[in-house]
Design an enzyme around this catalytic site. Sequence first.
Site, PDB file in Angstrom:
ATOM      1  CG  HIS A 189      -2.184  -0.944   0.723  1.00 44.90           C
ATOM      2  ND1 HIS A 189      -2.252  -2.248   1.114  1.00 44.90           N
ATOM      3  CD2 HIS A 189      -3.225  -0.742  -0.111  1.00 44.90           C
ATOM      4  CE1 HIS A 189      -3.317  -2.807   0.567  1.00 44.90           C
ATOM      5  NE2 HIS A 189      -3.920  -1.913  -0.177  1.00 44.90           N
ATOM      6  CD  GLU A 431      -9.921  -8.299  -2.446  1.00 43.32           C
ATOM      7  OE1 GLU A 431      -8.851  -7.721  -2.657  1.00 43.32           O
ATOM      8  OE2 GLU A 431     -10.808  -7.828  -1.709  1.00 43.32           O
ATOM      9  CG  ASP A 455      -5.364  -8.892  -1.614  1.00 43.70           C
ATOM     10  OD1 ASP A 455      -4.251  -9.099  -1.095  1.00 43.70           O
ATOM     11  OD2 ASP A 455      -6.127  -7.991  -1.239  1.00 43.70           O
ATOM     12  CB  CYS A 502     -10.134  -1.755  -8.442  1.00 42.11           C
ATOM     13  SG  CYS A 502     -10.561  -3.035  -7.274  1.00 42.11           S
TER      14      CYS A 502
HETATM   15  C1  PEP Z   1      -6.638  -5.709  -4.717  1.00 40.07           C
HETATM   16  O1  PEP Z   1      -6.447  -6.607  -3.888  1.00 40.07           O
HETATM   17  O2  PEP Z   1      -6.393  -5.843  -5.930  1.00 40.07           O
HETATM   18  C2  PEP Z   1      -7.144  -4.400  -4.305  1.00 40.07           C
HETATM   19  C3  PEP Z   1      -7.439  -3.487  -5.202  1.00 40.07           C
HETATM   20  O3  PEP Z   1      -7.253  -4.152  -2.976  1.00 40.07           O
HETATM   21  P1  PEP Z   1      -6.014  -3.768  -2.036  1.00 40.07           P
HETATM   22  O4  PEP Z   1      -4.841  -3.447  -2.920  1.00 40.07           O
HETATM   23  O5  PEP Z   1      -6.418  -2.596  -1.232  1.00 40.07           O
HETATM   24  O6  PEP Z   1      -5.824  -5.015  -1.253  1.00 40.07           O
HETATM   25 MG    MG Z   2      -7.245  -6.476  -1.897  1.00 42.10          MG
END
Ligand code: PEP
Ligand code: MG
Length: 571
Positions: A189, A431, A455, A502
């Site tokens: 993140h 995911e 994920d 996403c």
């Molecule tokens: C993902 O897992 O692709 C996602 C968009 O969520 P995060 O990156 O916040 O886990």
């Molecule tokens: Mg995720």
Amino acid sequence: MKQINGIAASSGIAIAKAYQLVEPDLTFEKKKIDNPNDEIDRLEAALAKSKDELEKIREHAKKEIGDEHAEIFSAHLLVLSDPELIKPIKDKIMTENEMAEAALKETADMFIDMFKNMDNEYMRERAADIHDVTKRVMAHLLGATFPDPALIDEEVIVIAKDLTPSDTAQLNREFVKGFATDIGGRTSHSAIMARSLEIPAVVGTKESTKIIEQNDVIIVDGMNGIVLVNPTDNEINSYKEKQAAYEEQKDEWAKLKDEASVTSDGSHVELAANIGTPEDVEGVLNNGGEGVGLYRTEFLYMGKNQLPTEDEQYDAYKSVLEKMGDKPVVVRTLDIGGDKELSYLDLPKEMNPFLGFRAIRFCLENEPIFRTQLRALLRASVHGNLKIMFPMIATLEEFRQAKAILLDEKDNLLNEDVDVSDDIEVGIMVEIPSTAVTAKQFAKEVDFFSIGTNDLIQYTMAADRMNEQVSYLYQPYHPAILNLVNNVIEAAHSEGKWTGMCGEMAGDSIAIPILLGLGLDEFSMSATSILPARTQLRQLSKADMASYKDTLLSMGTADEVVAFVKEKTEQ
Ligand code: PEP
Ligand code: MG
């Protein structure tokens, strides 16, 4: 000059002095002292310096992230003035001839142990406050500097072992020109946030903190994942040219800001952005985003010492929805856990946090927290085009349970005469492989899917997204991933539903042509990736890409996929 290689995490080139964001060694050798009054003076001086710093940090936090986030520093300042803590420290010095360091540590540890084990959440938070504050005082007693991103007042490149998402949120864009971390991957993140802050970054360098010294001159090349330490003048000049070329390229992309995202054969796809805070919306609109495909609401819960209230959340959601006008905004409910911790919840440490008690699992077990968020979202729904999605759904039961709670809160609000929009789509993130494999069954019940490849890849390949040692296995283009993605899109379309993505893969130049061919409807990415993606899409034919679908899905390796796409799209 020395070159360190890592993982390219956020594009751009930065050249500045290194700022080591590494906690100093706070160990000391305990000894008795002869002159307690001198010791008290040393303690007073360390307390005064700490107060001074905390006041500066609080002012900075107020300006950068708002009054409520600055509260935590007010709490810290209170600890420093609390006679219940300070008096016993002084008593130890005066009566037991303890050195100030030992008196501070022993007293602080005693309070931390006492508060940590209390049932009362407020008291447990005090334990964390005392821990944070006394570290700062200890650093001053030992003559060490306690690094603070908020106190940086000249252009620097931050060097750290790791940056938590809340560290990253505190980085001041004016002075922090780039960062390099020892650990982390492209989808950790801190890397994702670097991209929304448009700060060039290289992560997973393994040894930056060891090799780089405070004030070394550093170049961070966020495109190629390179960190140069004490470069020659020639190297600096050559990187300045690359920096200028990148800026020119950005100006070129910017020309497409208000253009449609249409392929060369006339197909439209939606290019949306991922955001973490309402402030990120400006970047979405400046980069021509057609919607918000993922609002990571957990950042509202981070960087503070208590849960956000329903009204605080309502204000944040309303602000995003209003700024986006009639453009769609997909809000993801709280996805805490993994690398996103909430220290004030005091959840037990887990062996495998990414596989643990997180996201929807946490929310279904902590209904009051979940319900507060859903009420805030439902109340905000009348201010724009809201869609809600649940993270980390592994089973249909989880989705049904979450949706039932949402509908229950909607009823409650309507009974209270509060307006709620009538057409909020409710979807899920895909995911977890179980959900991708059974997408057909889900497609009958959800309004949309958003594939979270960050994920999904780590679970499918069994390769931790944060661990650079196994990053070679973290393969977005692996045929296993492509087949799962295809399964989800086909399942959605067979039920007349739409599928977005996403995860970071949605903005990747090799993945974009593949995803276009598989029929992905919405691509949601870091705002800064939107214009390069639009430029690329306008040169691609959807029909051509669709004709390669079977070939790509039946390939054996990621390398074959990459070579094929490069050849067909002349990259
Ligand atoms: C993902 O897992 O692709 C996602 C968009 O969520 P995060 O990156 O916040 O886990
Ligand atoms: Mg995720």
